[in-house]
Design a protein around this motif. Structure first.
Motif, PDB file in Angstrom:
ATOM      1  N   TYR A  30      -5.579   1.742   6.505  1.00  0.00           N
ATOM      2  CA  TYR A  30      -4.677   0.586   6.647  1.00  0.00           C
ATOM      3  C   TYR A  30      -5.172  -0.321   7.769  1.00  0.00           C
ATOM      4  O   TYR A  30      -5.248  -1.550   7.606  1.00  0.00           O
ATOM      5  CB  TYR A  30      -3.270   1.104   6.939  1.00  0.00           C
ATOM      6  N   PHE A  81       2.898  -0.942   4.194  1.00  0.00           N
ATOM      7  CA  PHE A  81       2.416   0.430   4.008  1.00  0.00           C
ATOM      8  C   PHE A  81       3.646   1.329   3.959  1.00  0.00           C
ATOM      9  O   PHE A  81       4.513   1.234   4.832  1.00  0.00           O
ATOM     10  CB  PHE A  81       1.504   0.839   5.178  1.00  0.00           C
ATOM     11  N   LEU A  90       0.842  -1.190   0.000  1.00  0.00           N
ATOM     12  CA  LEU A  90       0.000   0.000   0.000  1.00  0.00           C
ATOM     13  C   LEU A  90       0.880   1.243   0.000  1.00  0.00           C
ATOM     14  O   LEU A  90       1.760   1.396   0.857  1.00  0.00           O
ATOM     15  CB  LEU A  90      -0.924   0.008   1.227  1.00  0.00           C
TER      16      LEU A  90
END
Length: 460
Positions: free
Chosen positions: A364, A389, A48
């Motif tokens: 997230y 992330f 991500l």
């Protein structure tokens, strides 16, 4: 180890062109093996990306090791502290080459760890294959889709004349080859139906998508176009069509199709119905500025893809590089993300920047919660995942690529030692994390990008 009497839970009865899924049988039971010492469940990987960096003083938690307190930005992850790795002092060295732009050269290569080619033309080059596509290349043959690429913003074309870079570099983090970025799906309905349109309870079954190639319908037009193109464009068109063929070959693999269909359990069907209704409601609403629901729908689809084994690898871009998304849907925030990230240390702007960062971490956390809620054996889907992330910048105001904000959640099938806030030596290559991830999946690789070794502290 699988015993002789054991059969796969994906076993199908086949004959006369039909196939019937079996109910759960004792012979499908998986022997109890200490978690992390079994290959019973595949490891899923997601990457991500958040543009424009973070509030530099509000990211890193106090104290290191296992006894740490989450920072203000990371507070939404409190429920996942034991499943989390916070990795400090990692740097994407090849994004710091003198003279490169502060955004494009730190986005396109975030997953390749190699220098990009500065260009305003179509001779784009990311320096290498991205980590997600390395994984997809090794395990993608086991699933319907080798990988999935999602995001919120459309691909940009044209040139950023301020810095002399093609804006294509702002739009892609997933690279199948150094010159071939993978386009991302940004529409929840299209993303959902691509995977599940024939499995939504109560919906009219469409024509079997595996029976007909989309290339059959456009080949005459493609050939006509090709005859009127120059050699370079002919090669590009053929490469594009070949990428479609490659995906379709995976889809028409009958064994993978049967595996996928057998995985559509009653629990998954309930979730398909819920997500389908939410997409309908979302489509009927005025989309407006607030992208929270759109983001969560895309993350729900990613979770469903992992749960059903439609794919085991995915990327998600919260925004393109230099994203100017309007975050005024957050209380106390006005203006665009990129302009706010150039806060000039102004207290009001810094506070707005912090709130935007927290929103991203909340999404997230939403994804992690979804994965953790899905049971898998004695654990859950998050246990069998590695969910990264990251942003290509530390501080958007200074375009700083040092000490990047990087998180990894999930135990990687028991291979990762989570629940740690770690500070590595300054300028440790980000590629060392990628090499660690590859080796934790038992891939026979000794290097990735500009790696100098693995992050031994994160391995069990």
């Amino acid at each position: 180890m699988k015993k002789k009497w054991q059969i796969s839970r994906r076993k199908m009865l086949k004959g006369m062109g039909a196939c019937i899924a079996l109910p759960y049988l004792e012979a499908m039971a998986i022997p109890r093996i200490p978690f992390g010492q079994s290959d019973n469940f595949p490891v899923r990987s997601a990457f991500l990306f958040m543009p424009n960096g973070v509030h530099p003083d509000k990211w890193t938690p106090e104290k290191y090791g296992t006894n740490f307190t989450l920072s203000p930005i990371l507070q939404p992850l409190e429920a996942f502290q034991q499943e989390l790795l916070i990795l400090g002092e990692l740097m994407n060295k090849n994004s710091t080459i003198e003279g490169v732009d502060g955004h494009y050269a730190r986005t396109a290569n975030i997953l390749t760890s190699m220098p990009i080619e500065k260009t305003i033309g179509d001779n784009i080059h990311s320096g290498g294959v991205s980590i997600d596509q390395v994984i997809a290349g090794k395990i993608g043959h086991n699933t319907l889709f080798p990988s999935l690429e999602y995001g919120l913003d459309r691909i940009r074309t044209g040139v950023d004349t301020n810095v002399g870079y093609t804006q294509l570099y702002a739009s892609s983090i997933s690279w199948k080859t150094p010159t071939q970025p993978l386009s991302k799906e940004i529409d929840p309905r299209l993303a959902f139906e691509r995977l599940f349109k024939n499995y939504i309870p109560g919906k009219k079954i469409q024509e079997d998508p595996w029976k007909k190639s989309i290339l059959d319908m456009v080949m005459d037009d493609a050939q006509s176009l090709k005859n009127n193109l120059g050699r370079s464009d002919q090669d590009k068109l053929e490469e594009y069509l070949e990428s479609i063929r490659s995906i379709e070959k995976r889809i028409v693999n009958e064994e993978n199709k049967e595996k996928f269909e057998a995985n559509i359990t009653d629990d998954i069907k309930k979730e398909l119905t819920r997500v389908d209704l939410r997409i309908e409601e979302y489509a009927e609403m005025y989309e407006g500025v607030d992208v929270t629901e759109k983001t969560r729908l895309m993350l729900d689809i990613m979770a469903l893809a992992f749960w059903s084994d439609a794919s085991r690898v995915s990327t998600f871009m919260f925004g393109n590089s230099v994203s100017g998304r309007n975050f005024s849907f957050l209380d106390g925030v006005s203006g665009g993300h990129h302009s706010i990230s150039h806060h000039m240390n102004h207290p009001d702007k810094m506070e707005e920047y912090l709130k935007i960062n927290i929103w991203h971490i909340e999404q997230y956390a939403y994804f992690l919660d979804k994965l953790k809620s899905i049971k898998e054996g004695d654990g859950n889907l998050l246990d069998n995942s590695m969910i990264m992330f990251a942003s290509g910048l530390r501080d958007g105001n200074r375009h700083s690529p040092y000490n990047l904000p990087v998180l990894v959640a999930g135990k990687g099938g028991g291979k990762l030692k989570t629940g740690q806030n770690l500070q590595f030596n300054k300028n440790t290559p980000l590629a060392n994390l990628y090499l660690s991830m590859l080796q934790s999946m038992n891939f026979d690789v000794n290097s990735f990008g500009d790696s100098t070794g693995i992050l031994s502290e994160i391995h069990k």
